[in-house]
Design an enzyme around this catalytic site. Structure first.
Site, PDB file in Angstrom:
ATOM      1  N   ARG A 231       0.836  -1.198   0.000  1.00  0.00           N
ATOM      2  CA  ARG A 231       0.000   0.000   0.000  1.00  0.00           C
ATOM      3  C   ARG A 231       0.869   1.245   0.000  1.00  0.00           C
ATOM      4  O   ARG A 231       1.946   1.250   0.620  1.00  0.00           O
ATOM      5  CB  ARG A 231      -0.901   0.037   1.253  1.00  0.00           C
ATOM      6  CG  ARG A 231      -2.116  -0.893   1.172  1.00  0.00           C
ATOM      7  CD  ARG A 231      -3.181  -0.324   0.239  1.00  0.00           C
ATOM      8  NE  ARG A 231      -4.345  -1.175   0.122  1.00  0.00           N
ATOM      9  CZ  ARG A 231      -4.546  -2.081  -0.836  1.00  0.00           C
ATOM     10  NH1 ARG A 231      -3.643  -2.293  -1.756  1.00  0.00           N
ATOM     11  NH2 ARG A 231      -5.671  -2.762  -0.882  1.00  0.00           N
ATOM     12  N   GLU A 260      -1.990   7.894  -6.119  1.00  0.00           N
ATOM     13  CA  GLU A 260      -2.921   7.054  -6.878  1.00  0.00           C
ATOM     14  C   GLU A 260      -4.323   7.651  -6.884  1.00  0.00           C
ATOM     15  O   GLU A 260      -4.778   8.112  -5.852  1.00  0.00           O
ATOM     16  CB  GLU A 260      -2.958   5.662  -6.214  1.00  0.00           C
ATOM     17  CG  GLU A 260      -3.907   4.717  -6.879  1.00  0.00           C
ATOM     18  CD  GLU A 260      -3.894   3.322  -6.228  1.00  0.00           C
ATOM     19  OE1 GLU A 260      -3.012   3.045  -5.392  1.00  0.00           O
ATOM     20  OE2 GLU A 260      -4.770   2.554  -6.589  1.00  0.00           O
ATOM     21  N   HIS A 278      -0.349   0.131  -9.516  1.00  0.00           N
ATOM     22  CA  HIS A 278      -1.186  -0.727  -8.671  1.00  0.00           C
ATOM     23  C   HIS A 278      -1.751  -1.905  -9.485  1.00  0.00           C
ATOM     24  O   HIS A 278      -2.965  -2.087  -9.591  1.00  0.00           O
ATOM     25  CB  HIS A 278      -2.318   0.066  -8.021  1.00  0.00           C
ATOM     26  CG  HIS A 278      -2.813  -0.586  -6.760  1.00  0.00           C
ATOM     27  ND1 HIS A 278      -3.354   0.119  -5.721  1.00  0.00           N
ATOM     28  CD2 HIS A 278      -2.835  -1.888  -6.376  1.00  0.00           C
ATOM     29  CE1 HIS A 278      -3.691  -0.716  -4.750  1.00  0.00           C
ATOM     30  NE2 HIS A 278      -3.391  -1.937  -5.121  1.00  0.00           N
TER      31      HIS A 278
HETATM   32  P1  NAD Z   1      -2.290 -10.273   5.574  1.00  0.00           P
HETATM   33  O1  NAD Z   1      -3.286  -9.641   6.482  1.00  0.00           O
HETATM   34  O2  NAD Z   1      -2.400 -11.703   5.230  1.00  0.00           O
HETATM   35  O3  NAD Z   1      -0.834 -10.058   6.191  1.00  0.00           O
HETATM   36  C1  NAD Z   1      -0.410  -8.856   6.756  1.00  0.00           C
HETATM   37  C2  NAD Z   1       0.713  -9.177   7.749  1.00  0.00           C
HETATM   38  O4  NAD Z   1       1.225  -7.951   8.233  1.00  0.00           O
HETATM   39  C3  NAD Z   1       0.218  -9.965   8.952  1.00  0.00           C
HETATM   40  O5  NAD Z   1       0.983 -11.140   9.146  1.00  0.00           O
HETATM   41  C4  NAD Z   1       0.406  -8.999  10.105  1.00  0.00           C
HETATM   42  O6  NAD Z   1       0.750  -9.657  11.314  1.00  0.00           O
HETATM   43  C5  NAD Z   1       1.536  -8.127   9.613  1.00  0.00           C
HETATM   44  N1  NAD Z   1       1.608  -6.858  10.304  1.00  0.00           N
HETATM   45  C6  NAD Z   1       0.591  -6.053  10.716  1.00  0.00           C
HETATM   46  N2  NAD Z   1       1.083  -4.978  11.349  1.00  0.00           N
HETATM   47  C7  NAD Z   1       2.434  -5.103  11.334  1.00  0.00           C
HETATM   48  C8  NAD Z   1       3.486  -4.316  11.840  1.00  0.00           C
HETATM   49  N3  NAD Z   1       3.271  -3.160  12.484  1.00  0.00           N
HETATM   50  N4  NAD Z   1       4.749  -4.744  11.660  1.00  0.00           N
HETATM   51  C9  NAD Z   1       5.016  -5.902  11.006  1.00  0.00           C
HETATM   52  N5  NAD Z   1       4.049  -6.705  10.517  1.00  0.00           N
HETATM   53  C10 NAD Z   1       2.771  -6.300  10.673  1.00  0.00           C
HETATM   54  O7  NAD Z   1      -2.266  -9.360   4.272  1.00  0.00           O
HETATM   55  P2  NAD Z   1      -1.898  -9.806   2.789  1.00  0.00           P
HETATM   56  O8  NAD Z   1      -3.080 -10.395   2.125  1.00  0.00           O
HETATM   57  O9  NAD Z   1      -0.633 -10.551   2.813  1.00  0.00           O
HETATM   58  O10 NAD Z   1      -1.672  -8.367   2.118  1.00  0.00           O
HETATM   59  C11 NAD Z   1      -0.504  -7.611   2.396  1.00  0.00           C
HETATM   60  C12 NAD Z   1      -0.605  -6.232   1.777  1.00  0.00           C
HETATM   61  O11 NAD Z   1      -0.683  -6.339   0.354  1.00  0.00           O
HETATM   62  C13 NAD Z   1      -1.824  -5.433   2.194  1.00  0.00           C
HETATM   63  O12 NAD Z   1      -1.470  -4.101   2.404  1.00  0.00           O
HETATM   64  C14 NAD Z   1      -2.728  -5.530   0.980  1.00  0.00           C
HETATM   65  O13 NAD Z   1      -3.636  -4.454   0.909  1.00  0.00           O
HETATM   66  C15 NAD Z   1      -1.706  -5.477  -0.130  1.00  0.00           C
HETATM   67  N6  NAD Z   1      -2.163  -5.982  -1.436  1.00  0.00           N
HETATM   68  C16 NAD Z   1      -1.754  -5.290  -2.536  1.00  0.00           C
HETATM   69  C17 NAD Z   1      -2.128  -5.736  -3.787  1.00  0.00           C
HETATM   70  C18 NAD Z   1      -1.705  -4.982  -5.000  1.00  0.00           C
HETATM   71  O14 NAD Z   1      -2.421  -4.951  -5.978  1.00  0.00           O
HETATM   72  N7  NAD Z   1      -0.535  -4.389  -4.990  1.00  0.00           N
HETATM   73  C19 NAD Z   1      -2.923  -6.882  -3.938  1.00  0.00           C
HETATM   74  C20 NAD Z   1      -3.296  -7.582  -2.785  1.00  0.00           C
HETATM   75  C21 NAD Z   1      -2.899  -7.110  -1.540  1.00  0.00           C
END
Ligand code: NAD
Length: 526
Positions: A231, A260, A278
């Site tokens: 993000r 964005e 994105h």
């Molecule tokens: P998820 O919820 O499975 O994993 C997120 C992880 O971050 C968790 O393990 C959590 O414990 C950890 N976390 C939370 N706060 C933290 C902190 N302060 N320090 C360290 N770790 C921390 O999420 P996901 O499905 O793996 O998605 C990850 C990211 O990717 C999200 O921001 C999501 O919006 C983004 N995403 C982007 C796209 C894209 O098109 N670029 C597509 C899908 C997801």
């Protein structure tokens, strides 16, 4: 099932909804005013990130039961408003994780090997590699911030490149790190000091917004490469640009630049920054997955079944859900009986899980019990989403306890419903894999297979009472399917539980109540 779709979803998703029996209207060019006018006709609304689902909309949406967000996150949805109204919100967090992980690897390699820069030169008919020497991945250390779904996929894929994987995620337990073969770092600073490549995969929260800034870059390994496919805002762009200029950061791969959906980020001006707009989830597979998954989730929620990705419900993995599913039925059954037998307001509900069930994730079973409890007496819709809120608003204290062992059963759920003057107790178990049984009510023991129509009565334990019950039910044209009697010999009391093939009229109930020795009798509908 009347479903309105206000933003495009994949054709496969639409087909799935129709297969599930829904009547679907795709109206992607509605003005806000038009949306507010038509929403009253729909049971479900499917949106992506642009439709604002808020109080203004809920007030008009009197039929709305489910909001489906095709994609990740629920930023455009007022969750409190939905929960208060018992509206289930579902999304598709898993559907694009593989695509996002693959783009992360793509950006990582592209930035380590300067692929876009070399590509641009050659397309411009310039055969020149000078100044664009790449870096091999093998033997290097990648630091992952956030070892969730995408972070883990990135970790397992990068291992095959012979990289050392370290991660910082304070919310992930030791076992998961071990299973993934990833080394844990307790501090973000330690990770940054060690990593040749840093990739971030956290959600955007108060805690993570700007979590990598000036301070963090100061302590980073010189020549670190930075990837953000999560993000915008997680990495402070100003600090990143400064770190690039100071040659702390050697290259950047970024799918989520600031600004964005405008191409305004100053990062776009820098040569060693590889960018995509994105595009992490922008694959045919991810879009098909999102469409089909949201269709399945919305249809399941409309049918009153558990939707695995409900955002305002405790989430369960598919495997967990299949093991608790039968207990949801048991819980709802146990909950439903109290208000059909008793009239006293509930002050406290004590739920005790014993034996096998104590090993499961029980939060959803407790919700099923509360759903069952309030359903017979409340006009408002009670479901898994608002059941605990309803209990709280009504001042009902709910406690849950677990014991690993239990006498006589492999698994047992007991619900004690405490009112001002008495405690009502009911217990149930599961036989085999999927047979719900009620085995105790107020200390009377049974083995009852619950049925849609039941009669539960208490009587003096003496000859003739049961015979007369049978006769009067026959007169009332009620066919008895099963009958069981639980006795308390010392009190000379008995409780009978009958299952019937049809409803029992008020008149018949009054006749039954008049039998000498009958203390009370109630018709119970499950
Ligand atoms: P998820 O919820 O499975 O994993 C997120 C992880 O971050 C968790 O393990 C959590 O414990 C950890 N976390 C939370 N706060 C933290 C902190 N302060 N320090 C360290 N770790 C921390 O999420 P996901 O499905 O793996 O998605 C990850 C990211 O990717 C999200 O921001 C999501 O919006 C983004 N995403 C982007 C796209 C894209 O098109 N670029 C597509 C899908 C997801």
């Amino acid at each position: 099932m009347h479903v309105l779709i206000t933003e495009p979803i994949a054709q496969k998703g639409l087909e799935k909804l129709v297969q599930e029996g829904a009547k679907v209207d795709v109206k992607t060019d509605l003005s806000r005013k038009e949306l507010l006018e038509v929403i009253r006709d729909y049971d479900a609304l499917i949106v992506r990130s642009n439709t604002k689902v808020n109080e203004e909309l809920y007030q008009k949406a009197t039929r709305l039961k489910v909001v489906g967000r095709a994609g990740n996150g629920v930023d455009n949805i007022d969750m409190d408003g939905a929960t208060n109204r018992g509206i289930i919100v579902v999304n598709t967090p898993e559907s694009n994780v593989v695509s996002a992980a693959e783009l992360t690897i793509g950006l990582l390699i592209a930035s380590c090997r300067n692929i876009p820069q070399l590509h641009t030169r050659l397309k411009g008919k310039v055969w020149d590699r000078s100044g664009l020497k790449g870096m091999e991945l093998q033997g290097k250390t990648v630091g992952i911030v956030g070892l969730g779904r995408i972070g883990s996929l990135v970790a397992t894929r990068l291992k095959s490149f012979g990289m050392k994987i370290v991660a910082y995620d304070p919310y992930v337990n030791e076992t998961r790190f071990k299973n993934l073969g990833v080394e844990r770092r307790e501090k973000l600073e330690d990770l940054m000091a060690e990593a040749d490549i840093l990739t971030i995969h956290t959600p955007k929260t108060k805690e993570t917004y700007g979590m990598i800034g000036k301070e963090q870059f100061k302590g980073a390994k010189k020549g670190i490469r930075v990837i953000n496919c999560a993000r915008a805002g997680l990495i402070n762009e100003e600090a990143l640009i400064e770190a690039i200029k100071e040659k702390i950061v050697a290259s950047v791969g970024i799918d989520v630049p600031d600004g964005e959906p405008q191409a305004t980020s100053p990062l776009l001006e820098l040569d060693n920054v590889v960018v995509t707009p994105h595009a992490g989830a922008d694959t045919v597979e991810a879009q098909d997955n999102v469409g089909v998954t949201i269709a399945q989730e919305v249809a399941a929620a409309l049918r009153g079944e558990m939707a695995p990705n409900s955002v305002n419900l405790p989430t369960l993995q598919a495997q967990e859900l299949s093991s608790v599913k039968i207990y949801l039925k048991l819980g709802e059954t146990l909950g439903k009986i109290y208000y059909q037998l008793e009239k006293e307001a509930v002050e406290k509900v004590e739920i005790i899980y014993r034996g096998e069930v104590a090993e499961l994730e029980t939060s959803m079973i407790s919700l099923a019990i509360l759903k069952g409890l309030f359903e017979p007496v409340l006009k408002e819709r009670v479901n898994y989403v608002n059941a605990s809120l309803i209990a709280k608003n009504r001042g009902v204290v709910v406690t849950e306890s677990k014991e690993s062992t239990v006498d006589n059963y492999l698994t047992l759920v007991t619900v004690k419903i405490i009112s001002k003057n008495k405690t009502f107790s009911i217990s149930g178990t599961i036989f085999g894999k999927a047979e719900v049984r009620i085995v105790e009510i107020n200390g009377y023991e049974f083995d009852v297979h619950p049925a849609p129509y039941m009669l539960i009565g208490e009587n003096i334990d003496k000859p003739g009472v049961i015979g007369q019950m049978g006769t009067l039910l026959g007169v009332g044209k009620v066919n008895i399917a099963t009958m069981q009697v639980g006795r308390k010999i010392s009190d000379k009391r008995a409780m009978m539980v009958l299952t019937a093939d049809s409803e029992v009229s008020q008149e018949t109930l009054e006749f039954l109540g008049g039998i000498e020795g009958i203390l009370r009798v109630h018709f119970v509908k499950l």
